[in-house]
Design a protein around this motif. Sequence first.
Motif, PDB file in Angstrom:
ATOM      1  N   VAL A   1       0.863  -1.168   0.000  1.00 23.63           N
ATOM      2  CA  VAL A   1       0.000   0.000   0.000  1.00 23.63           C
ATOM      3  C   VAL A   1       0.907   1.227   0.000  1.00 23.63           C
ATOM      4  N   VAL A   2       0.669   2.081  -1.005  1.00 20.97           N
ATOM      5  CA  VAL A   2       1.468   3.298  -1.113  1.00 20.97           C
ATOM      6  C   VAL A   2       0.539   4.477  -0.879  1.00 20.97           C
ATOM      7  N   PRO A   3       0.761   5.255   0.160  1.00 21.82           N
ATOM      8  CA  PRO A   3      -0.092   6.408   0.414  1.00 21.82           C
ATOM      9  C   PRO A   3       0.214   7.512  -0.604  1.00 21.82           C
ATOM     10  N   VAL A   4      -0.827   8.184  -1.012  1.00 24.58           N
ATOM     11  CA  VAL A   4      -0.694   9.269  -1.990  1.00 24.58           C
ATOM     12  C   VAL A   4      -0.892  10.571  -1.243  1.00 24.58           C
ATOM     13  N   LYS A   5      -0.073  11.528  -1.549  1.00 23.99           N
ATOM     14  CA  LYS A   5      -0.191  12.842  -0.914  1.00 23.99           C
ATOM     15  C   LYS A   5      -1.303  13.608  -1.609  1.00 23.99           C
ATOM     16  N   PRO A   6      -2.155  14.238  -0.830  1.00 28.13           N
ATOM     17  CA  PRO A   6      -3.218  15.024  -1.440  1.00 28.13           C
ATOM     18  C   PRO A   6      -2.634  16.255  -2.153  1.00 28.13           C
ATOM     19  N   GLN A   7      -3.176  16.548  -3.298  1.00 29.01           N
ATOM     20  CA  GLN A   7      -2.721  17.704  -4.054  1.00 29.01           C
ATOM     21  C   GLN A   7      -3.449  18.947  -3.597  1.00 29.01           C
ATOM     22  N   GLN A   8      -2.778  20.034  -3.567  1.00 30.53           N
ATOM     23  CA  GLN A   8      -3.393  21.277  -3.116  1.00 30.53           C
ATOM     24  C   GLN A   8      -3.620  22.222  -4.224  1.00 30.53           C
TER      25      GLN A   8
END
Length: 120
Positions: free
Chosen positions: A113-120
């Motif tokens: 599982v690779v967490p994705v950073k939320p885009q701003q």
Amino acid sequence: MKQMISSAHQKAGVYPLPSRSAVTRRRLRFNRKRLPVLVVVLLFVYLALSFVAQYHRLEAMQRDLGQLQVQLGELQKRNTELRDQLKQVQSDSYIEQVARQRLGLVKPGESRVVPVKPQQ
């Protein structure tokens, strides 16, 4: 005439040298009776100088020995730390941890599982 020469010398500021008999010099005489004493004194001086030189050399060696013992203690401590680190690095749990964290590997049957950073 002798008076005239001496008064002429005096006027010129030149004085005749005294005769050898008038000069009493104390000469150092070589005496065979004093030879053993002289040899013993010279030997004592030589031994005293040798002793002082050897004493200073011994002090320097002891100072160096103390520094080397301190350095040996530090190196033995560092060696112990490195041996412990080597045991840890060679353990299976460490190898697995490095494989998962740095290389992103997973065991068979697991999913990554690779967490994705939320885009701003």
